[in-house]
Design a protein around this motif. Structure first.
Motif, PDB file in Angstrom:
ATOM      1  N   PRO A 124       0.818  -1.231   0.000  1.00 46.88           N
ATOM      2  CA  PRO A 124       0.000   0.000   0.000  1.00 46.88           C
ATOM      3  C   PRO A 124       0.845   1.271   0.000  1.00 46.88           C
ATOM      4  CG  PRO A 124      -0.857  -1.589   1.570  1.00 46.88           C
ATOM      5  CD  PRO A 124       0.465  -2.117   1.121  1.00 46.88           C
ATOM      6  N   GLU A 125       1.963   1.251   0.728  1.00 40.14           N
ATOM      7  CA  GLU A 125       2.821   2.431   0.775  1.00 40.14           C
ATOM      8  C   GLU A 125       3.400   2.742  -0.599  1.00 40.14           C
ATOM      9  OE1 GLU A 125       6.973   3.974   2.902  1.00 40.14           O
ATOM     10  OE2 GLU A 125       6.044   2.072   3.505  1.00 40.14           O
ATOM     11  N   LYS A 126       3.831   1.702  -1.340  1.00 34.83           N
ATOM     12  CA  LYS A 126       4.416   1.914  -2.661  1.00 34.83           C
ATOM     13  C   LYS A 126       3.395   2.480  -3.641  1.00 34.83           C
ATOM     14  CE  LYS A 126       7.924   1.186  -3.632  1.00 34.83           C
ATOM     15  NZ  LYS A 126       9.123   2.052  -3.507  1.00 34.83           N
ATOM     16  N   ILE A 127       2.118   2.217  -3.410  1.00 30.94           N
ATOM     17  CA  ILE A 127       1.070   2.729  -4.293  1.00 30.94           C
ATOM     18  C   ILE A 127       0.632   4.131  -3.875  1.00 30.94           C
ATOM     19  CG2 ILE A 127      -1.293   2.345  -5.095  1.00 30.94           C
ATOM     20  CD1 ILE A 127      -0.776  -0.655  -4.786  1.00 30.94           C
ATOM     21  N   ILE A 128       0.541   4.354  -2.569  1.00 33.44           N
ATOM     22  CA  ILE A 128       0.048   5.640  -2.066  1.00 33.44           C
ATOM     23  C   ILE A 128       1.077   6.748  -2.272  1.00 33.44           C
ATOM     24  CG2 ILE A 128      -0.642   6.883   0.019  1.00 33.44           C
ATOM     25  CD1 ILE A 128      -1.886   4.279   1.014  1.00 33.44           C
ATOM     26  N   ARG A 129       2.354   6.453  -2.094  1.00 33.44           N
ATOM     27  CA  ARG A 129       3.398   7.474  -2.221  1.00 33.44           C
ATOM     28  C   ARG A 129       3.362   8.190  -3.582  1.00 33.44           C
ATOM     29  NH1 ARG A 129       8.242   7.801   0.742  1.00 33.44           N
ATOM     30  NH2 ARG A 129       8.250   6.638   2.702  1.00 33.44           N
ATOM     31  N   PRO A 130       3.382   7.472  -4.727  1.00 31.03           N
ATOM     32  CA  PRO A 130       3.341   8.174  -6.020  1.00 31.03           C
ATOM     33  C   PRO A 130       2.069   8.988  -6.222  1.00 31.03           C
ATOM     34  CG  PRO A 130       4.031   5.899  -6.307  1.00 31.03           C
ATOM     35  CD  PRO A 130       3.539   6.028  -4.906  1.00 31.03           C
ATOM     36  N   ILE A 131       0.939   8.481  -5.714  1.00 24.90           N
ATOM     37  CA  ILE A 131      -0.321   9.212  -5.869  1.00 24.90           C
ATOM     38  C   ILE A 131      -0.264  10.544  -5.129  1.00 24.90           C
ATOM     39  CG2 ILE A 131      -2.786   9.162  -5.337  1.00 24.90           C
ATOM     40  CD1 ILE A 131      -2.723   6.150  -5.765  1.00 24.90           C
ATOM     41  N   VAL A 132       0.245  10.518  -3.897  1.00 24.92           N
ATOM     42  CA  VAL A 132       0.337  11.748  -3.103  1.00 24.92           C
ATOM     43  C   VAL A 132       1.306  12.733  -3.749  1.00 24.92           C
ATOM     44  CG1 VAL A 132       1.044  12.696  -0.877  1.00 24.92           C
ATOM     45  CG2 VAL A 132      -0.283  10.577  -0.964  1.00 24.92           C
ATOM     46  N   VAL A 133       2.456  12.242  -4.231  1.00 23.38           N
ATOM     47  CA  VAL A 133       3.442  13.120  -4.869  1.00 23.38           C
ATOM     48  C   VAL A 133       2.875  13.720  -6.150  1.00 23.38           C
ATOM     49  CG1 VAL A 133       5.682  13.168  -6.026  1.00 23.38           C
ATOM     50  CG2 VAL A 133       5.433  11.955  -3.864  1.00 23.38           C
ATOM     51  N   TYR A 134       2.194  12.912  -6.955  1.00 20.25           N
ATOM     52  CA  TYR A 134       1.603  13.395  -8.207  1.00 20.25           C
ATOM     53  C   TYR A 134       0.590  14.503  -7.931  1.00 20.25           C
ATOM     54  CZ  TYR A 134      -0.830  13.285 -12.705  1.00 20.25           C
ATOM     55  OH  TYR A 134      -1.392  13.628 -13.908  1.00 20.25           O
ATOM     56  N   ALA A 135      -0.323  14.243  -7.008  1.00 19.05           N
ATOM     57  CA  ALA A 135      -1.350  15.235  -6.688  1.00 19.05           C
ATOM     58  C   ALA A 135      -0.728  16.511  -6.129  1.00 19.05           C
ATOM     59  CB  ALA A 135      -2.347  14.644  -5.691  1.00 19.05           C
ATOM     60  N   SER A 136       0.299  16.365  -5.301  1.00 16.99           N
ATOM     61  CA  SER A 136       0.952  17.539  -4.716  1.00 16.99           C
ATOM     62  C   SER A 136       1.631  18.386  -5.781  1.00 16.99           C
ATOM     63  CB  SER A 136       1.976  17.101  -3.665  1.00 16.99           C
ATOM     64  OG  SER A 136       1.361  16.352  -2.636  1.00 16.99           O
ATOM     65  N   LEU A 137       2.303  17.742  -6.740  1.00 17.15           N
ATOM     66  CA  LEU A 137       2.979  18.490  -7.801  1.00 17.15           C
ATOM     67  C   LEU A 137       1.978  19.216  -8.692  1.00 17.15           C
ATOM     68  CD1 LEU A 137       5.843  16.053  -8.891  1.00 17.15           C
ATOM     69  CD2 LEU A 137       6.033  18.181  -7.598  1.00 17.15           C
ATOM     70  N   VAL A 138       0.850  18.580  -8.985  1.00 21.00           N
ATOM     71  CA  VAL A 138      -0.182  19.238  -9.796  1.00 21.00           C
ATOM     72  C   VAL A 138      -0.681  20.497  -9.100  1.00 21.00           C
ATOM     73  CG1 VAL A 138      -2.538  19.008 -10.682  1.00 21.00           C
ATOM     74  CG2 VAL A 138      -0.902  17.151 -11.004  1.00 21.00           C
ATOM     75  N   VAL A 139      -0.934  20.393  -7.809  1.00 17.49           N
ATOM     76  CA  VAL A 139      -1.421  21.544  -7.047  1.00 17.49           C
ATOM     77  C   VAL A 139      -0.364  22.641  -6.973  1.00 17.49           C
ATOM     78  CG1 VAL A 139      -2.187  22.319  -4.772  1.00 17.49           C
ATOM     79  CG2 VAL A 139      -3.030  20.156  -5.700  1.00 17.49           C
ATOM     80  N   LEU A 140       0.894  22.258  -6.721  1.00 16.45           N
ATOM     81  CA  LEU A 140       1.963  23.253  -6.592  1.00 16.45           C
ATOM     82  C   LEU A 140       2.209  23.989  -7.904  1.00 16.45           C
ATOM     83  CD1 LEU A 140       4.516  21.296  -4.363  1.00 16.45           C
ATOM     84  CD2 LEU A 140       3.128  23.264  -3.708  1.00 16.45           C
ATOM     85  N   LEU A 141       2.223  23.256  -9.018  1.00 19.75           N
ATOM     86  CA  LEU A 141       2.417  23.910 -10.314  1.00 19.75           C
ATOM     87  C   LEU A 141       1.242  24.817 -10.651  1.00 19.75           C
ATOM     88  CD1 LEU A 141       3.954  21.020 -12.450  1.00 19.75           C
ATOM     89  CD2 LEU A 141       5.096  23.083 -11.639  1.00 19.75           C
ATOM     90  N   ARG A 142       0.057  24.427 -10.213  1.00 22.99           N
ATOM     91  CA  ARG A 142      -1.122  25.281 -10.442  1.00 22.99           C
ATOM     92  C   ARG A 142      -1.028  26.563  -9.623  1.00 22.99           C
ATOM     93  NH1 ARG A 142      -4.125  28.349 -11.779  1.00 22.99           N
ATOM     94  NH2 ARG A 142      -6.376  28.262 -12.133  1.00 22.99           N
ATOM     95  N   ILE A 143      -0.517  26.456  -8.391  1.00 28.70           N
ATOM     96  CA  ILE A 143      -0.429  27.623  -7.510  1.00 28.70           C
ATOM     97  C   ILE A 143       0.659  28.583  -7.973  1.00 28.70           C
ATOM     98  CG2 ILE A 143       0.158  28.383  -5.170  1.00 28.70           C
ATOM     99  CD1 ILE A 143      -1.161  25.851  -4.126  1.00 28.70           C
ATOM    100  N   PHE A 144       1.823  28.038  -8.302  1.00 28.89           N
ATOM    101  CA  PHE A 144       2.971  28.884  -8.619  1.00 28.89           C
ATOM    102  C   PHE A 144       3.031  29.277 -10.090  1.00 28.89           C
ATOM    103  CE2 PHE A 144       4.303  26.835  -4.671  1.00 28.89           C
ATOM    104  CZ  PHE A 144       4.726  27.939  -3.955  1.00 28.89           C
ATOM    105  N   GLY A 145       1.984  28.990 -10.850  1.00 32.46           N
ATOM    106  CA  GLY A 145       1.904  29.482 -12.216  1.00 32.46           C
ATOM    107  C   GLY A 145       2.542  28.557 -13.223  1.00 32.46           C
ATOM    108  N   ARG A 146       2.525  29.028 -14.481  1.00 34.05           N
ATOM    109  CA  ARG A 146       3.001  28.210 -15.593  1.00 34.05           C
ATOM    110  C   ARG A 146       4.385  28.602 -16.064  1.00 34.05           C
ATOM    111  NH1 ARG A 146      -2.720  29.206 -18.300  1.00 34.05           N
ATOM    112  NH2 ARG A 146      -2.439  30.974 -16.923  1.00 34.05           N
TER     113      ARG A 146
END
Length: 205
Positions: free
Chosen positions: A28-50
């Protein structure tokens, strides 16, 4: 070196370790880690612009390279096994596919994730507020214009920053006409030279 590789390849003890998860990681950890990182990067790139997607100056390039190295440990943790890396890669691909499907089905999600187009220039007038919001300088605009094939910003009618980080640059009508006339004249000169060479060759024969 080849002897060492061959020894490791035929070593029965190496195969179970290669295809088994590290004791510090669970499935479960190996599956959850990439999902959390992916979602976090999408949000961060959205916040800090293009900017990171649009204009990569040396400072932005350092950020991107450092970011990829930083999130690597967050994705795989302490597990360096082959199967652990494959599980993380598959999880990333699946979450990306799922996110693309959601964006396709629900346009509202696409707008929330990627944002709208930004007009940096319209009717040959620079929207300074939008340019400042994207943290772009006059030098950045000049580089965008040059990459689009124009000599200066004054030759441009409109500049639009798309959600995917690409720039749409449209020149003024008179600039387009002048470029078209210049290309036509060059082709006429080339054809004239070819006809002259052909005529000279025929006269010699």
């Amino acid at each position: 070196m080849f002897i060492e590789i061959g020894t490791a390849f035929f070593d029965p003890a190496a195969w179970p370790h290669m295809f088994s998860l590290d004791n510090t990681a669970t499935w479960p950890e190996k599956i959850i880690r990439p999902i959390v990182v992916y979602a976090s990067l999408v949000v961060l790139l959205r916040i800090f612009g293009r900017r990171e997607l649009a204009q990569l100056n040396p400072f932005d390039l350092v950020v991107i390279l450092s970011l990829s190295n930083t999130v690597q440990n967050a994705i795989i943790g302490q597990d360096n096994s082959l199967i652990g890396g494959l599980v993380g890669a598959i999880a990333l691909l699946l979450i990306n596919y799922f996110f693309a499907w959601v964006k396709f089905k629900f346009r509202t999600v696409e707008k929330l994730a990627e944002g709208n187009t930004v007009k940096l220039m319209e009717n040959s007038r620079i929207h300074h507020k939008a340019v400042r919001r994207e943290m772009m300088t006059d030098t950045d605009l000049a580089s965008i214009v040059h990459e689009a094939g124009f000599d200066c910003v004054e030759d441009v009618e409109k500049i639009v920053l798309d959600p995917n980080g690409k720039f749409l640059v449209e020149g003024k009508d008179e600039i387009k006409d002048n470029e078209f006339k210049s290309q036509v004249l060059k082709k006429i000169d080339s054809l004239t030279k070819q006809i002259s060479d052909l005529t000279a060759t025929l006269q010699k024969t």
